[in-house]
Write a protein that holds these residues in place. Structure first.
Motif, PDB file in Angstrom:
ATOM      1  N   VAL A  10       0.800  -1.160  -0.111  1.00 14.04           N
ATOM      2  CA  VAL A  10       0.107   0.075  -0.067  1.00 14.04           C
ATOM      3  C   VAL A  10       0.922   1.302  -0.045  1.00 14.04           C
ATOM      4  O   VAL A  10       0.760   2.222  -0.730  1.00 14.04           O
ATOM      5  CB  VAL A  10      -1.061  -0.002   1.272  1.00 14.04           C
ATOM      6  CG1 VAL A  10      -1.645   1.520   1.631  1.00 14.04           C
ATOM      7  CG2 VAL A  10      -2.019  -0.953   1.065  1.00 14.04           C
ATOM      8  N   LEU A  11       1.817   1.276   0.789  1.00  9.36           N
ATOM      9  CA  LEU A  11       2.969   2.427   0.923  1.00  9.36           C
ATOM     10  C   LEU A  11       3.370   2.706  -0.384  1.00  9.36           C
ATOM     11  O   LEU A  11       3.693   3.963  -0.924  1.00  9.36           O
ATOM     12  CB  LEU A  11       3.904   2.279   1.846  1.00  9.36           C
ATOM     13  CG  LEU A  11       3.299   2.292   3.440  1.00  9.36           C
ATOM     14  CD1 LEU A  11       4.315   2.045   4.517  1.00  9.36           C
ATOM     15  CD2 LEU A  11       2.577   3.593   3.743  1.00  9.36           C
ATOM     16  N   ILE A  12       4.109   1.578  -0.969  1.00 13.46           N
ATOM     17  CA  ILE A  12       4.689   1.559  -2.350  1.00 13.46           C
ATOM     18  C   ILE A  12       3.582   2.242  -3.366  1.00 13.46           C
ATOM     19  O   ILE A  12       4.122   2.948  -4.289  1.00 13.46           O
ATOM     20  CB  ILE A  12       5.313   0.443  -2.815  1.00 13.46           C
ATOM     21  CG1 ILE A  12       6.649   0.080  -1.802  1.00 13.46           C
ATOM     22  CG2 ILE A  12       5.795   0.423  -4.132  1.00 13.46           C
ATOM     23  CD1 ILE A  12       7.052  -1.283  -2.000  1.00 13.46           C
ATOM     24  N   GLY A  13       2.475   1.580  -3.457  1.00 14.69           N
ATOM     25  CA  GLY A  13       1.627   2.137  -4.332  1.00 14.69           C
ATOM     26  C   GLY A  13       1.119   3.668  -4.276  1.00 14.69           C
ATOM     27  O   GLY A  13       0.975   4.219  -5.033  1.00 14.69           O
ATOM     28  N   PHE A  15       2.999   5.747  -2.661  1.00 18.25           N
ATOM     29  CA  PHE A  15       4.345   6.706  -3.270  1.00 18.25           C
ATOM     30  C   PHE A  15       4.241   7.070  -4.695  1.00 18.25           C
ATOM     31  O   PHE A  15       4.389   7.986  -5.082  1.00 18.25           O
ATOM     32  CB  PHE A  15       5.552   5.962  -2.724  1.00 18.25           C
ATOM     33  CG  PHE A  15       6.708   6.865  -3.245  1.00 18.25           C
ATOM     34  CD1 PHE A  15       7.132   7.874  -2.740  1.00 18.25           C
ATOM     35  CD2 PHE A  15       7.276   6.191  -4.220  1.00 18.25           C
ATOM     36  CE1 PHE A  15       8.361   8.817  -2.961  1.00 18.25           C
ATOM     37  CE2 PHE A  15       8.628   6.917  -4.782  1.00 18.25           C
ATOM     38  CZ  PHE A  15       8.770   8.070  -4.010  1.00 18.25           C
ATOM     39  N   GLY A  16       4.103   5.963  -5.505  1.00 19.45           N
ATOM     40  CA  GLY A  16       3.898   5.893  -6.769  1.00 19.45           C
ATOM     41  C   GLY A  16       2.918   7.091  -7.390  1.00 19.45           C
ATOM     42  O   GLY A  16       3.169   7.778  -8.175  1.00 19.45           O
ATOM     43  N   THR A  17       1.659   6.766  -6.760  1.00 22.80           N
ATOM     44  CA  THR A  17       0.585   7.835  -7.175  1.00 22.80           C
ATOM     45  C   THR A  17       0.820   9.157  -6.706  1.00 22.80           C
ATOM     46  O   THR A  17       0.756   9.978  -7.533  1.00 22.80           O
ATOM     47  CB  THR A  17      -0.898   7.461  -6.519  1.00 22.80           C
ATOM     48  OG1 THR A  17      -0.962   6.077  -6.570  1.00 22.80           O
ATOM     49  CG2 THR A  17      -2.070   8.422  -6.787  1.00 22.80           C
ATOM     50  N   PHE A  18       1.548   9.634  -5.546  1.00 25.88           N
ATOM     51  CA  PHE A  18       1.626  10.520  -5.212  1.00 25.88           C
ATOM     52  C   PHE A  18       3.023  11.553  -5.650  1.00 25.88           C
ATOM     53  O   PHE A  18       2.890  12.644  -5.951  1.00 25.88           O
ATOM     54  CB  PHE A  18       1.784  10.891  -3.592  1.00 25.88           C
ATOM     55  CG  PHE A  18       0.392  10.713  -2.985  1.00 25.88           C
ATOM     56  CD1 PHE A  18      -0.477  11.584  -3.045  1.00 25.88           C
ATOM     57  CD2 PHE A  18       0.147   9.595  -2.124  1.00 25.88           C
ATOM     58  CE1 PHE A  18      -1.930  11.329  -2.562  1.00 25.88           C
ATOM     59  CE2 PHE A  18      -1.300   9.549  -1.620  1.00 25.88           C
ATOM     60  CZ  PHE A  18      -2.281  10.366  -1.782  1.00 25.88           C
ATOM     61  N   MET A  19       3.730  10.601  -6.104  1.00 28.85           N
ATOM     62  CA  MET A  19       5.099  11.146  -6.822  1.00 28.85           C
ATOM     63  C   MET A  19       4.471  11.564  -8.199  1.00 28.85           C
ATOM     64  O   MET A  19       4.964  12.794  -8.416  1.00 28.85           O
ATOM     65  CB  MET A  19       5.955   9.905  -7.017  1.00 28.85           C
ATOM     66  CG  MET A  19       7.375  10.215  -7.800  1.00 28.85           C
ATOM     67  SD  MET A  19       8.400   8.841  -8.389  1.00 28.85           S
ATOM     68  CE  MET A  19       7.351   7.937  -9.536  1.00 28.85           C
ATOM     69  N   TRP A  20       3.799  10.889  -8.977  1.00 29.40           N
ATOM     70  CA  TRP A  20       3.238  11.499 -10.222  1.00 29.40           C
ATOM     71  C   TRP A  20       2.484  12.733 -10.008  1.00 29.40           C
ATOM     72  O   TRP A  20       2.412  13.660 -10.811  1.00 29.40           O
ATOM     73  CB  TRP A  20       2.712  10.579 -11.046  1.00 29.40           C
ATOM     74  CG  TRP A  20       3.502   9.342 -11.337  1.00 29.40           C
ATOM     75  CD1 TRP A  20       3.735   8.521 -11.104  1.00 29.40           C
ATOM     76  CD2 TRP A  20       4.410   9.649 -12.630  1.00 29.40           C
ATOM     77  NE1 TRP A  20       4.291   7.513 -11.912  1.00 29.40           N
ATOM     78  CE2 TRP A  20       5.145   8.472 -12.851  1.00 29.40           C
ATOM     79  CE3 TRP A  20       4.932  10.630 -13.535  1.00 29.40           C
ATOM     80  CZ2 TRP A  20       6.217   8.285 -13.670  1.00 29.40           C
ATOM     81  CZ3 TRP A  20       5.773  10.479 -14.168  1.00 29.40           C
ATOM     82  CH2 TRP A  20       6.548   9.442 -14.254  1.00 29.40           C
ATOM     83  N   ARG A  21       1.821  12.765  -8.955  1.00 29.87           N
ATOM     84  CA  ARG A  21       0.824  13.999  -8.656  1.00 29.87           C
ATOM     85  C   ARG A  21       1.888  15.292  -8.350  1.00 29.87           C
ATOM     86  O   ARG A  21       1.630  15.996  -8.857  1.00 29.87           O
ATOM     87  CB  ARG A  21       0.012  13.869  -7.759  1.00 29.87           C
ATOM     88  CG  ARG A  21      -1.217  12.904  -7.860  1.00 29.87           C
ATOM     89  CD  ARG A  21      -2.355  12.438  -6.885  1.00 29.87           C
ATOM     90  NE  ARG A  21      -3.202  11.819  -7.338  1.00 29.87           N
ATOM     91  CZ  ARG A  21      -4.415  11.480  -6.513  1.00 29.87           C
ATOM     92  NH1 ARG A  21      -4.673  12.336  -5.681  1.00 29.87           N
ATOM     93  NH2 ARG A  21      -5.382  10.721  -7.055  1.00 29.87           N
ATOM     94  N   ALA A  22       2.763  14.892  -7.456  1.00 30.79           N
ATOM     95  CA  ALA A  22       3.604  16.088  -7.135  1.00 30.79           C
ATOM     96  C   ALA A  22       4.438  16.448  -8.199  1.00 30.79           C
ATOM     97  O   ALA A  22       4.693  17.710  -8.781  1.00 30.79           O
ATOM     98  CB  ALA A  22       4.609  15.649  -6.276  1.00 30.79           C
ATOM     99  N   LEU A  23       4.743  15.716  -9.311  1.00 32.77           N
ATOM    100  CA  LEU A  23       5.573  15.964 -10.551  1.00 32.77           C
ATOM    101  C   LEU A  23       4.607  16.823 -11.313  1.00 32.77           C
ATOM    102  O   LEU A  23       4.897  17.778 -11.885  1.00 32.77           O
ATOM    103  CB  LEU A  23       6.024  14.820 -11.388  1.00 32.77           C
ATOM    104  CG  LEU A  23       6.725  15.101 -12.414  1.00 32.77           C
ATOM    105  CD1 LEU A  23       7.956  15.859 -12.221  1.00 32.77           C
ATOM    106  CD2 LEU A  23       6.966  13.696 -13.225  1.00 32.77           C
ATOM    107  N   GLY A  24       3.232  16.299 -11.597  1.00 32.63           N
ATOM    108  CA  GLY A  24       2.225  17.405 -12.060  1.00 32.63           C
ATOM    109  C   GLY A  24       2.157  18.729 -11.515  1.00 32.63           C
ATOM    110  O   GLY A  24       2.177  19.625 -12.298  1.00 32.63           O
TER     111      GLY A  24
END
Length: 110
Positions: A10-13, A15-24
């Motif tokens: 859950v944490l890895i998933g 992180f992946g979601t929020f990483m792309w949102r932060a990049l956006g």
């Protein structure tokens, strides 16, 4: 699978979601709405939706595969017509497709 492994997944998933949102968020001020990059992203998004709809219509899984293609095609065509008439609003087209398919099933006695 233990509780720890589930939380790690859950944490890895997350992180992946929020990483792309932060990049956006970081690059959103640098992308112009009429730029070729923005147009390309829009085209890719529409292509993904079209591909998913084609998959659901032609090669469904689960209980949807038990119903005839003609019923699915009728609901799809209704959704497409409503989507076009509503100014290409995806949520309105989606709701129209779901409601029309539910009505088709209801009138077929399912």
């Amino acid at each position: 699978m233990g509780d720890a492994a589930i939380w790690i997944a859950v944490l890895i998933g997350g992180f992946g979601t929020f990483m792309w949102r932060a990049l956006g968020v970081a690059v959103e001020t640098r992308v112009q709405e009429d730029s070729p990059l923005f147009n390309w992203i829009g085209c890719v998004a529409y292509a993904m939706v079209a591909g998913l709809m084609a998959r659901v219509l032609l090669m469904p899984g689960g209980d949807l595969s038990l119903q005839p293609l003609t019923w699915r095609a009728m609901a799809f065509l209704i959704a497409l017509a409503v989507w076009y008439r509503s100014g290409k609003s995806v949520p309105i087209g989606l709701v129209a497709g779901v409601i029309s398919y539910a009505l088709i099933l209801y009138f077929q006695g399912l």
